[in-house]
Design an enzyme around this catalytic site. Structure first.
Site, PDB file in Angstrom:
ATOM      1  N   GLU A 189      41.305  27.195  42.429  1.00  0.00           N
ATOM      2  CA  GLU A 189      41.954  26.367  41.406  1.00  0.00           C
ATOM      3  C   GLU A 189      42.611  25.132  42.009  1.00  0.00           C
ATOM      4  O   GLU A 189      42.808  24.130  41.330  1.00  0.00           O
ATOM      5  CB  GLU A 189      43.028  27.186  40.666  1.00  0.00           C
ATOM      6  CG  GLU A 189      42.474  28.311  39.833  1.00  0.00           C
ATOM      7  CD  GLU A 189      43.573  29.262  39.371  1.00  0.00           C
ATOM      8  OE1 GLU A 189      43.754  29.400  38.168  1.00  0.00           O
ATOM      9  OE2 GLU A 189      44.240  29.870  40.229  1.00  0.00           O
TER      10      GLU A 189
ATOM     11  N   ASP B 246      37.814  32.105  30.070  1.00  0.00           N
ATOM     12  CA  ASP B 246      37.158  33.276  29.464  1.00  0.00           C
ATOM     13  C   ASP B 246      37.942  33.654  28.216  1.00  0.00           C
ATOM     14  O   ASP B 246      39.013  33.110  27.956  1.00  0.00           O
ATOM     15  CB  ASP B 246      37.135  34.446  30.464  1.00  0.00           C
ATOM     16  CG  ASP B 246      38.541  34.811  30.930  1.00  0.00           C
ATOM     17  OD1 ASP B 246      38.951  34.321  31.986  1.00  0.00           O
ATOM     18  OD2 ASP B 246      39.249  35.527  30.209  1.00  0.00           O
TER      19      ASP B 246
HETATM   20  N1  ADE Z   1      43.212  34.392  34.084  1.00  0.00           N
HETATM   21  C1  ADE Z   1      42.028  33.933  33.653  1.00  0.00           C
HETATM   22  N2  ADE Z   1      41.461  34.792  32.795  1.00  0.00           N
HETATM   23  C2  ADE Z   1      42.316  35.841  32.685  1.00  0.00           C
HETATM   24  C3  ADE Z   1      42.289  37.077  31.984  1.00  0.00           C
HETATM   25  N3  ADE Z   1      41.247  37.393  31.216  1.00  0.00           N
HETATM   26  N4  ADE Z   1      43.335  37.921  32.125  1.00  0.00           N
HETATM   27  C4  ADE Z   1      44.372  37.593  32.931  1.00  0.00           C
HETATM   28  N5  ADE Z   1      44.450  36.461  33.619  1.00  0.00           N
HETATM   29  C5  ADE Z   1      43.443  35.586  33.515  1.00  0.00           C
END
Ligand code: ADE
Length: 230
Positions: free
Chosen positions: A12, A199
């Site tokens: 990142e 996501d």
């Molecule tokens: N960071 C990026 N995606 C995530 C997720 N699904 N759960 C927790 N932290 C995250």
């Protein structure tokens, strides 16, 4: 006084570090802090590492050892609220720990002895960060509001639905922000945070996660930080 730029993972922060030509590396608490300049501003860039405790330690060292005047967190999060889609950007206005539950002694989510379950980000720095996002990524859909943090990578549709039902205002979920917000509250340091949605925190959450972070989120972070400090 320097400003801190923090991400959880190297993928990142990589593009931000590429923007710092003169950085020197300093070690503290098992972490490497890159001290240098970005657009002429004194900056300390560091990986918080993953999870609330690691992020809290990093934030405390930034304040106590490096004397930072503000902390800006940039990284990725899972989208929770229905309209928060992959590629969107969330600027946090407040944080809550979704896995904190000291009931029945304290109400669910309340941080014991603080009398509050949420910590607000700094309004002025948050406005500056949101306007930096708008300038850096004009095509990105920008959301502002509540972000939930917890020590879980949320990767099942069932857990995501349960979180949405329990916390309908939560836009996104990640693993560090609420901890940094609490440390900044304790020290009286302005805090702001931006997360690109990688996501939907569902059964597909892990698919292409690493590639998304590398190819989309890291350049997003660099563009946003550049616009913020320009
Ligand atoms: N960071 C990026 N995606 C995530 C997720 N699904 N759960 C927790 N932290 C995250």
């Amino acid at each position: 006084m320097p400003i801190a730029i923090v991400s959880a993972m190297h993928e990142e922060l990589a593009a931000v570090l590429d923007l710092m030509p003169d950085e020197s590396r300093q070690s503290a608490a098992g972490r490497e802090f890159w001290v240098g300049h970005l657009h002429g501003r004194e900056v300390v860039a560091v990986l918080s590492r993953i999870g609330k405790v690691a992020a809290a330690t990093t934030a405390a060292v930034l304040v106590e050892r490096f004397g930072v005047e503000a902390i800006v967190f940039t990284g990725v999060a899972g989208g929770l609220a229905p309209g928060v889609q992959v590629g969107d950007v969330v600027v946090a206005e407040r944080f809550l720990q979704h896995d904190l539950d000291a009931s029945p002694i304290f109400p669910r989510y309340e941080v014991p002895l603080y009398g509050a379950s949420e910590f607000r980000t700094d309004p002025a720095l948050t406005d500056r960060l949101a306007s930096a996002v708008a300038r850096a990524l004009p095509a990105a859909r920008l959301h502002r509001g509540l972000v939930a943090s917890g020590d879980r990578f949320v990767s099942t549709t069932a857990e995501s639905r349960a979180l949405q039902a329990a916390l309908p205002q939560a836009l996104a979920v990640e693993m560090e922000g609420a901890a940094v917000a609490q440390v900044c509250h304790d020290f009286g340091i302005p805090f702001a945070a931006v997360r690109t949605i990688s996501d939907r925190a569902d059964d597909q959450a892990h698919t292409d996660f690493a590639r998304f972070v590398r190819e989309v989120a890291s350049p997003h972070s660099a563009a946003i930080v550049q616009a913020l400090l320009a």
